[in-house]
Design a protein around this motif. Structure first.
Motif, PDB file in Angstrom:
ATOM      1  N   ARG A  11     -31.173  -6.539 -33.310  1.00 36.14           N
ATOM      2  CA  ARG A  11     -32.787  -6.286 -32.805  1.00 36.14           C
ATOM      3  C   ARG A  11     -32.793  -8.013 -33.950  1.00 36.14           C
ATOM      4  O   ARG A  11     -32.429  -8.384 -34.854  1.00 36.14           O
ATOM      5  CB  ARG A  11     -33.188  -5.453 -33.746  1.00 36.14           C
ATOM      6  CG  ARG A  11     -32.360  -4.114 -32.936  1.00 36.14           C
ATOM      7  CD  ARG A  11     -32.675  -3.054 -34.168  1.00 36.14           C
ATOM      8  NE  ARG A  11     -31.885  -1.484 -34.017  1.00 36.14           N
ATOM      9  CZ  ARG A  11     -31.846  -0.202 -34.226  1.00 36.14           C
ATOM     10  NH1 ARG A  11     -33.606   0.304 -35.421  1.00 36.14           N
ATOM     11  NH2 ARG A  11     -31.350   0.905 -33.427  1.00 36.14           N
ATOM     12  N   ASN A  12     -34.769  -7.809 -33.738  1.00 41.48           N
ATOM     13  CA  ASN A  12     -35.284  -9.356 -34.079  1.00 41.48           C
ATOM     14  C   ASN A  12     -35.836  -8.570 -35.322  1.00 41.48           C
ATOM     15  O   ASN A  12     -35.540  -7.387 -36.357  1.00 41.48           O
ATOM     16  CB  ASN A  12     -36.208  -9.299 -33.681  1.00 41.48           C
ATOM     17  CG  ASN A  12     -37.534  -8.454 -33.382  1.00 41.48           C
ATOM     18  OD1 ASN A  12     -37.496  -7.278 -34.274  1.00 41.48           O
ATOM     19  ND2 ASN A  12     -38.521  -8.098 -32.245  1.00 41.48           N
ATOM     20  N   SER A  13     -36.060  -9.320 -36.425  1.00 42.29           N
ATOM     21  CA  SER A  13     -36.451  -9.588 -37.392  1.00 42.29           C
ATOM     22  C   SER A  13     -37.408  -8.689 -37.964  1.00 42.29           C
ATOM     23  O   SER A  13     -37.061  -7.495 -39.402  1.00 42.29           O
ATOM     24  CB  SER A  13     -37.457 -11.313 -38.436  1.00 42.29           C
ATOM     25  OG  SER A  13     -38.247 -10.647 -37.690  1.00 42.29           O
ATOM     26  N   LYS A  14     -38.585  -7.681 -36.751  1.00 44.47           N
ATOM     27  CA  LYS A  14     -38.208  -6.500 -37.305  1.00 44.47           C
ATOM     28  C   LYS A  14     -38.004  -5.376 -36.695  1.00 44.47           C
ATOM     29  O   LYS A  14     -38.812  -4.219 -37.019  1.00 44.47           O
ATOM     30  CB  LYS A  14     -40.711  -6.681 -36.240  1.00 44.47           C
ATOM     31  CG  LYS A  14     -40.998  -8.026 -36.505  1.00 44.47           C
ATOM     32  CD  LYS A  14     -42.245  -7.970 -35.723  1.00 44.47           C
ATOM     33  CE  LYS A  14     -43.577  -8.896 -36.062  1.00 44.47           C
ATOM     34  NZ  LYS A  14     -45.107  -8.939 -35.022  1.00 44.47           N
ATOM     35  N   TRP A  43     -34.511  -6.838 -28.692  1.00 47.85           N
ATOM     36  CA  TRP A  43     -34.776  -7.639 -28.411  1.00 47.85           C
ATOM     37  C   TRP A  43     -35.097  -7.598 -26.892  1.00 47.85           C
ATOM     38  O   TRP A  43     -34.216  -7.254 -25.878  1.00 47.85           O
ATOM     39  CB  TRP A  43     -33.336  -8.844 -27.878  1.00 47.85           C
ATOM     40  CG  TRP A  43     -33.092  -9.630 -29.504  1.00 47.85           C
ATOM     41  CD1 TRP A  43     -32.531  -8.619 -30.910  1.00 47.85           C
ATOM     42  CD2 TRP A  43     -34.293 -10.561 -30.068  1.00 47.85           C
ATOM     43  NE1 TRP A  43     -32.308  -9.714 -31.537  1.00 47.85           N
ATOM     44  CE2 TRP A  43     -33.501 -10.996 -30.988  1.00 47.85           C
ATOM     45  CE3 TRP A  43     -35.437 -11.526 -29.486  1.00 47.85           C
ATOM     46  CZ2 TRP A  43     -33.467 -11.510 -32.171  1.00 47.85           C
ATOM     47  CZ3 TRP A  43     -35.792 -11.825 -30.955  1.00 47.85           C
ATOM     48  CH2 TRP A  43     -35.063 -12.651 -31.822  1.00 47.85           C
ATOM     49  N   THR A  92     -32.123 -19.379 -35.640  1.00 52.13           N
ATOM     50  CA  THR A  92     -32.297 -19.212 -36.469  1.00 52.13           C
ATOM     51  C   THR A  92     -32.009 -17.363 -36.640  1.00 52.13           C
ATOM     52  O   THR A  92     -32.168 -16.704 -35.487  1.00 52.13           O
ATOM     53  CB  THR A  92     -33.540 -18.465 -37.400  1.00 52.13           C
ATOM     54  OG1 THR A  92     -34.654 -17.946 -37.210  1.00 52.13           O
ATOM     55  CG2 THR A  92     -33.781 -20.546 -37.837  1.00 52.13           C
ATOM     56  N   GLU A  93     -31.095 -16.441 -38.065  1.00 47.52           N
ATOM     57  CA  GLU A  93     -30.887 -15.209 -37.645  1.00 47.52           C
ATOM     58  C   GLU A  93     -32.457 -14.493 -37.842  1.00 47.52           C
ATOM     59  O   GLU A  93     -33.295 -14.688 -38.429  1.00 47.52           O
ATOM     60  CB  GLU A  93     -30.226 -14.682 -39.022  1.00 47.52           C
ATOM     61  CG  GLU A  93     -29.115 -15.776 -38.839  1.00 47.52           C
ATOM     62  CD  GLU A  93     -27.983 -15.191 -37.979  1.00 47.52           C
ATOM     63  OE1 GLU A  93     -28.370 -13.432 -37.185  1.00 47.52           O
ATOM     64  OE2 GLU A  93     -26.908 -15.451 -37.972  1.00 47.52           O
ATOM     65  N   PRO A  94     -32.549 -13.434 -37.387  1.00 45.10           N
ATOM     66  CA  PRO A  94     -30.980 -12.336 -36.622  1.00 45.10           C
ATOM     67  C   PRO A  94     -30.708 -12.954 -35.050  1.00 45.10           C
ATOM     68  O   PRO A  94     -30.003 -12.394 -34.374  1.00 45.10           O
ATOM     69  CB  PRO A  94     -31.066 -11.291 -36.300  1.00 45.10           C
ATOM     70  CG  PRO A  94     -33.153 -10.809 -36.611  1.00 45.10           C
ATOM     71  CD  PRO A  94     -33.402 -12.452 -36.726  1.00 45.10           C
ATOM     72  N   ARG A 109     -37.885 -17.381 -27.556  1.00 47.72           N
ATOM     73  CA  ARG A 109     -36.893 -17.671 -28.689  1.00 47.72           C
ATOM     74  C   ARG A 109     -36.790 -19.101 -28.212  1.00 47.72           C
ATOM     75  O   ARG A 109     -36.643 -20.132 -28.502  1.00 47.72           O
ATOM     76  CB  ARG A 109     -35.707 -17.351 -29.375  1.00 47.72           C
ATOM     77  CG  ARG A 109     -36.097 -16.231 -29.884  1.00 47.72           C
ATOM     78  CD  ARG A 109     -36.520 -17.415 -31.452  1.00 47.72           C
ATOM     79  NE  ARG A 109     -37.453 -15.896 -32.288  1.00 47.72           N
ATOM     80  CZ  ARG A 109     -36.896 -15.622 -33.948  1.00 47.72           C
ATOM     81  NH1 ARG A 109     -35.904 -16.416 -33.433  1.00 47.72           N
ATOM     82  NH2 ARG A 109     -37.563 -14.631 -34.120  1.00 47.72           N
TER      83      ARG A 109
END
Length: 343
Positions: free
Chosen positions: A243-246, A250, A170-172, A258
């Motif tokens: 970058r991650n969802s926050k 990474w 899933t994104e990102p 992940r």
């Protein structure tokens, strides 16, 4: 006249010693071996250096140099293994007293795989070779020792497997691994890219930010990868792009977590380097890209790594058959017809 040095027996320890240049040197417990070693030292004063400095002292000097001249990750890894090594052989052991069997016992007792054991032994040998280069030692006492065999990292994914991976990403995070799949870059390189590194259809890491810190690392971008970075560069003018969802960069551990979850869903092992290997396998087997170009596109200095890691292609009859046909077809040799041959 000054007294000439000669071996003497210390009754308390039942060991032989000598004093050279104001330094007391242990010669061991066997008299004949002690005298033989003494005469060797007297004939080669450079060897005295290796008798004076302990392996622990040497490791501290080497780590100071490593910290000043190598990347933090390299220094941390070397410090980790050298600390374990000194803990195993003792702080008082002299370099000349180090034997191959001591190194073997140490690396076999680490409880790690043979590839990691190979890395551990390489670090010890690097320290000793550095000491010879810097003239702390006159020779490496374990030079040429056989190291544990490295396992080939030939994990790669077929087109069908990659489709399964994408279905569960899933994104990102999906964008990040897609970028690896499109470029074949190292995972560390992918998660380190900043807007300042992007120059049109190129990503350029300066020499001091590239692996080995020797030459600039250039990543060539296909249109899809370039469009992805240009979009992210507009969102993040400073700092890393992926970058991650926050909104956090990474990390090695977050990527591994992940991919572990994806592995459970698809039923086979998924690792970040497998994506890079898949790119190289496609380029060599399906794209017909020559090994030299593949090596340079991946950031290798020569084809050694490509030949070693992707040797599984040599076991693929269909691939080798295609290469044999391509060699003849592309060479286009001038042939002599039956009718024009000399009789």
């Amino acid at each position: 006249m000054p007294r000439q040095p000669k071996p003497y027996l210390r009754k308390q320890t039942k060991s032989w010693y000598c004093s050279i240049g104001g330094h007391q040197i242990s010669l061991g417990k066997d008299r004949d071996a002690a005298f033989e070693k003494f005469y060797e030292l007297m004939g080669n004063r450079e060897q005295v250096k290796s008798e004076v400095n302990s392996l622990y002292d040497l490791s501290q000097v080497y780590l100071d140099w490593c910290q000043a001249n190598r990347k933090p990750g390299t220094y941390k890894r070397h410090r980790h293994y050298l600390k374990l090594f000194i803990g195993a052989v003792g702080k008082r052991l002299k370099p000349s007293q180090l034997k191959v069997h001591q190194v073997v016992k140490w690396h076999e007792g680490l409880g790690i795989g043979t590839t990691s054991q190979n890395d551990a032994v390489s670090i010890v040998q690097r320290m000793l070779n550095w000491a010879v280069e810097q003239e702390y030692l006159h020779r490496n006492p374990v030079a040429g020792m056989k190291k544990p065999r490295r396992k080939r990292r030939d994990v790669y994914y077929t087109a069908g497997q990659w489709k399964q991976i994408c279905e569960h990403a899933t994104e990102p995070f999906a964008s990040f691994i897609t970028f690896l799949y499109l470029t074949g870059c190292r995972p560390l390189e992918g998660r380190s890219i900043e807007a300042r590194h992007v120059h049109g259809d190129l990503v350029i890491f300066p020499a001091d930010e590239s692996k080995g810190a020797r030459d600039a690392r250039v990543i060539y971008l296909v249109p899809e990868a370039a469009a992805m970075l240009n979009r992210l560069a507009k969102e993040h003018t400073t700092g890393v792009l992926f970058r991650n969802s926050k909104g956090l960069p990474w990390t090695k551990d977050s990527i591994k977590c992940r991919l572990n979850r994806i592995s459970e869903k698809v039923g086979f092992r998924v690792v970040a380097y497998g994506v890079r290997h898949s790119w190289a396998t496609r380029a060599l087997a399906d794209g017909g890209v020559d090994p030299i170009s593949v090596a340079h596109l991946m950031g290798h200095r020569d084809t050694t790594m490509v030949s070693r890691v992707y040797s599984h292609l040599s076991q693929n009859p269909d691939y080798l058959r295609q290469q044999a046909e391509r060699a003849v077809r592309e060479a286009s040799p001038t042939t002599v017809s039956e009718g024009t041959r000399e009789k």
